[in-house]
Design a protein around this motif. Sequence first.
Motif, PDB file in Angstrom:
ATOM      1  N   UNK A   1      32.445 -24.481 -45.504  1.00  0.00           N
ATOM      2  CA  UNK A   1      31.149 -23.909 -45.238  1.00  0.00           C
ATOM      3  C   UNK A   1      30.087 -24.871 -45.773  1.00  0.00           C
ATOM      4  N   UNK A   2      29.037 -25.094 -44.968  1.00  0.00           N
ATOM      5  CA  UNK A   2      27.925 -25.959 -45.380  1.00  0.00           C
ATOM      6  C   UNK A   2      26.730 -25.078 -45.749  1.00  0.00           C
ATOM      7  N   UNK A   3      26.066 -25.455 -46.823  1.00  0.00           N
ATOM      8  CA  UNK A   3      24.950 -24.667 -47.339  1.00  0.00           C
ATOM      9  C   UNK A   3      23.714 -25.539 -47.465  1.00  0.00           C
ATOM     10  N   UNK A   4      22.597 -25.024 -47.029  1.00  0.00           N
ATOM     11  CA  UNK A   4      21.336 -25.765 -47.101  1.00  0.00           C
ATOM     12  C   UNK A   4      20.246 -24.850 -47.606  1.00  0.00           C
ATOM     13  N   UNK A   5      19.670 -25.210 -48.738  1.00  0.00           N
ATOM     14  CA  UNK A   5      18.573 -24.431 -49.312  1.00  0.00           C
ATOM     15  C   UNK A   5      17.236 -24.945 -48.800  1.00  0.00           C
ATOM     16  N   UNK A   6      16.281 -24.055 -48.685  1.00  0.00           N
ATOM     17  CA  UNK A   6      14.923 -24.412 -48.275  1.00  0.00           C
ATOM     18  C   UNK A   6      13.937 -23.451 -48.920  1.00  0.00           C
ATOM     19  N   UNK A   7      12.659 -23.785 -48.810  1.00  0.00           N
ATOM     20  CA  UNK A   7      11.623 -22.893 -49.308  1.00  0.00           C
ATOM     21  C   UNK A   7      10.972 -23.334 -50.610  1.00  0.00           C
ATOM     22  N   UNK A   8      11.465 -24.432 -51.175  1.00  0.00           N
ATOM     23  CA  UNK A   8      10.864 -24.916 -52.408  1.00  0.00           C
ATOM     24  C   UNK A   8       9.467 -25.462 -52.181  1.00  0.00           C
ATOM     25  N   UNK A   9       8.783 -25.755 -53.259  1.00  0.00           N
ATOM     26  CA  UNK A   9       7.448 -26.298 -53.155  1.00  0.00           C
ATOM     27  C   UNK A   9       6.801 -26.398 -54.510  1.00  0.00           C
ATOM     28  N   UNK A  10       5.530 -26.759 -54.501  1.00  0.00           N
ATOM     29  CA  UNK A  10       4.741 -26.882 -55.729  1.00  0.00           C
ATOM     30  C   UNK A  10       3.824 -25.681 -55.855  1.00  0.00           C
ATOM     31  N   UNK A  11       3.953 -24.963 -56.946  1.00  0.00           N
ATOM     32  CA  UNK A  11       3.150 -23.769 -57.173  1.00  0.00           C
ATOM     33  C   UNK A  11       2.583 -23.791 -58.585  1.00  0.00           C
ATOM     34  N   UNK A  12       1.711 -22.843 -58.842  1.00  0.00           N
ATOM     35  CA  UNK A  12       1.157 -22.702 -60.186  1.00  0.00           C
ATOM     36  C   UNK A  12       1.880 -21.569 -60.914  1.00  0.00           C
ATOM     37  N   UNK A  13       1.813 -21.617 -62.207  1.00  0.00           N
ATOM     38  CA  UNK A  13       2.424 -20.558 -63.005  1.00  0.00           C
ATOM     39  C   UNK A  13       1.881 -19.206 -62.574  1.00  0.00           C
ATOM     40  N   UNK A  14       2.778 -18.250 -62.437  1.00  0.00           N
ATOM     41  CA  UNK A  14       2.405 -16.919 -61.995  1.00  0.00           C
ATOM     42  C   UNK A  14       2.583 -16.685 -60.501  1.00  0.00           C
ATOM     43  N   UNK A  15       2.738 -17.766 -59.755  1.00  0.00           N
ATOM     44  CA  UNK A  15       2.929 -17.640 -58.311  1.00  0.00           C
ATOM     45  C   UNK A  15       4.351 -17.204 -57.971  1.00  0.00           C
ATOM     46  N   UNK A  16       4.554 -16.979 -56.680  1.00  0.00           N
ATOM     47  CA  UNK A  16       5.874 -16.565 -56.173  1.00  0.00           C
ATOM     48  C   UNK A  16       6.352 -17.552 -55.118  1.00  0.00           C
TER      49      UNK A  16
END
Length: 124
Positions: free
Chosen positions: A1-16
């Motif tokens: 099975x191959x797995x690929x994560x996405x959705x990361x980024x640069x945020x500020x403290x307190x963000x989601x």
Amino acid sequence: VQLQASGGGSVQAGDSLRLTCAASGRAIHSYGMGWFRQTPEKEREFVAGISWNSDATHYSDSAKGRFTISRDNANNTVSLQMTNLKPEDAAVYYCAASNIGTITAALLRGGDYRGQGTLVTVSS
């Protein structure tokens, strides 16, 4: 099975942020799934795990109360909803799959399959 994560980024403290792990090659409906994170300074750290049917979840102390793991077996994905992010949450996040569908020590150690990660940076 191959797995690929996405959705990361640069945020500020307190963000989601919401991370998604897309699986391919095999259906993951029978696998235990987990999220891990790693930085150059630290070893791989377990973040959250979920059983094959979503009946059971398990979180690290740092994730408890702020992160929520979920899965959509029909779409072969696992997600990690992260809220109230802190600078210490900054890491490369990746997902893992275990051949055993329940949350076991094997999953907590890293599972049987691990995919490419996604980078999360959190500024204070």
